[in-house]
Design a protein around this motif. Sequence first.
Motif, mmCIF file in Angstrom:
data_model
loop_
_atom_site.group_PDB
_atom_site.id
_atom_site.type_symbol
_atom_site.label_atom_id
_atom_site.label_comp_id
_atom_site.label_asym_id
_atom_site.label_seq_id
_atom_site.Cartn_x
_atom_site.Cartn_y
_atom_site.Cartn_z
ATOM 1 N N SER A 97 25.493 0.966 5.276
ATOM 2 C CA SER A 97 25.038 1.637 6.493
ATOM 3 C C SER A 97 25.509 0.885 7.730
ATOM 4 C CB SER A 97 23.516 1.735 6.485
ATOM 5 O OG SER A 97 23.060 2.529 7.558
ATOM 6 N N CYS A 213 15.465 9.848 -0.682
ATOM 7 C CA CYS A 213 16.320 9.361 0.398
ATOM 8 C C CYS A 213 17.145 8.163 -0.067
ATOM 9 C CB CYS A 213 15.451 8.968 1.599
ATOM 10 S SG CYS A 213 16.366 8.185 2.940
ATOM 11 N N SER A 215 18.619 5.844 1.634
ATOM 12 C CA SER A 215 18.236 4.598 2.305
ATOM 13 C C SER A 215 17.050 3.961 1.596
ATOM 14 C CB SER A 215 17.895 4.858 3.772
ATOM 15 O OG SER A 215 19.065 5.083 4.518
ATOM 16 N N TYR A 216 16.063 4.754 1.259
ATOM 17 C CA TYR A 216 14.907 4.236 0.532
ATOM 18 C C TYR A 216 15.316 3.750 -0.858
ATOM 19 C CZ TYR A 216 10.889 4.351 -2.596
ATOM 20 O OH TYR A 216 9.961 4.027 -3.569
ATOM 21 N N ARG A 236 27.380 4.597 -1.963
ATOM 22 C CA ARG A 236 26.464 4.046 -0.958
ATOM 23 C C ARG A 236 25.644 2.933 -1.595
ATOM 24 N NH1 ARG A 236 27.073 9.285 -0.938
ATOM 25 N NH2 ARG A 236 27.702 10.399 0.947
ATOM 26 N N TYR A 238 24.055 0.326 0.312
ATOM 27 C CA TYR A 238 22.972 -0.166 1.163
ATOM 28 C C TYR A 238 22.782 0.822 2.304
ATOM 29 C CZ TYR A 238 19.895 -3.249 3.791
ATOM 30 O OH TYR A 238 18.811 -3.783 4.453
ATOM 31 N N GLY A 239 21.732 1.631 2.186
ATOM 32 C CA GLY A 239 21.455 2.603 3.230
ATOM 33 C C GLY A 239 22.363 3.820 3.149
ATOM 34 N N CYS A 240 22.184 4.703 4.115
ATOM 35 C CA CYS A 240 22.942 5.952 4.165
ATOM 36 C C CYS A 240 22.979 6.431 5.605
ATOM 37 C CB CYS A 240 22.273 6.999 3.274
ATOM 38 S SG CYS A 240 23.099 8.609 3.250
ATOM 39 N N ASP A 241 24.127 6.933 6.039
ATOM 40 C CA ASP A 241 24.300 7.394 7.421
ATOM 41 C C ASP A 241 24.591 8.884 7.530
ATOM 42 O OD1 ASP A 241 24.014 4.865 8.670
ATOM 43 O OD2 ASP A 241 26.057 4.338 8.104
#
Length: 343
Positions: A97, A213, A215-216, A236, A238-241
């Motif tokens: 992310s 999610c 990110s979660y 992905r 670490y996280g997501c954008d």
Amino acid sequence: MSAALKEALRARALEEGFSGLGVCRPDAIPEAAARLEAFVAAGRHGQMGWMAERMGWRGNPAALWPEARSVIMLAEVYTPVQDPMAVTMMRDKGAISVYARNRDYHDVVKKRLKRLGRWLIEMAGGEIKVFVDTAPVMEKPLAAAAGLGWQGKHTNLLSRDLGNWFFLGAIFTTLDLPADAPARDHCGSCTACLSACPTDAFPAPYQLDARRCISYLTIEHAGPVDPALRPALGNRIYGCDDCLAACPWNKFAAQAREVKYAARADLVAPDLAVLAGFDDAGFRAHFSGSPIKRIGRDRFLRNVLYAIGNSGDRALAEVARRHLDDPDEAVADAACWAVSRLE
């Protein structure tokens, strides 16, 4: 005097590097408690038990510090220079992310908040408390009440002037400052952010199910991820954008001013094979000062192995095979899953 003080505070905040400032009362979000209770009651918080445990403070900022008279909300832009989605097409690379590609924003924003807070005390007295995403404070509803932006259909805050690539910080103060008008919703009929989500984590507009999610799942979730969701993680790690990047308001996004948010070259599109080779010491050294460090080597490696399994690159099967006997059960399970996908 309070109006003049507020304008002087706004000017000082911009000098410090913040991108926007707004003020609201601690009781400005009366609807937040019920929305949070419904979110937790539905189980949509997943393993984030701290949401339930401290719900009273989180749902009522006035209860967190009864002496506070005003909440100063500040925005700090971290708009990426590169296309944040480009790396998701590079299947042998890891997608990190945007906010986590350099220094930990908690440290950067908190230092700036403290400097601004000290200035405020020197100018007008009073007491302050500063918060950056680590205390039971609902920053997004407070920021919307303070006029900094509105919570979009992806539940993140966005602004007509800043886009949606910005951090939030809060200064609670005993000073009585003039409140700003709440922001209006300008999402209209747009559903770009909802359509962009790879895991369908939005049950409805303005609602998020954290259990789906990315990110979660890559940061907060401990243990194995549901096998049905693993393919949608892609690379992905670490996280997501995706939902942030899809927002049309980003065409008005302000440029980041803090060099510590500029992406490290080695974190823009890192090789999965390299990331999978870190032992605990190597992981800690490589991500020193980064928010990634806090999830630990095991959870990070689990994510990397899911990405390897989704890569379609059979050459990476050997990399995954090295972790079949890892002491961490989630890592070993992820390695087994990756090998089975590639072979």
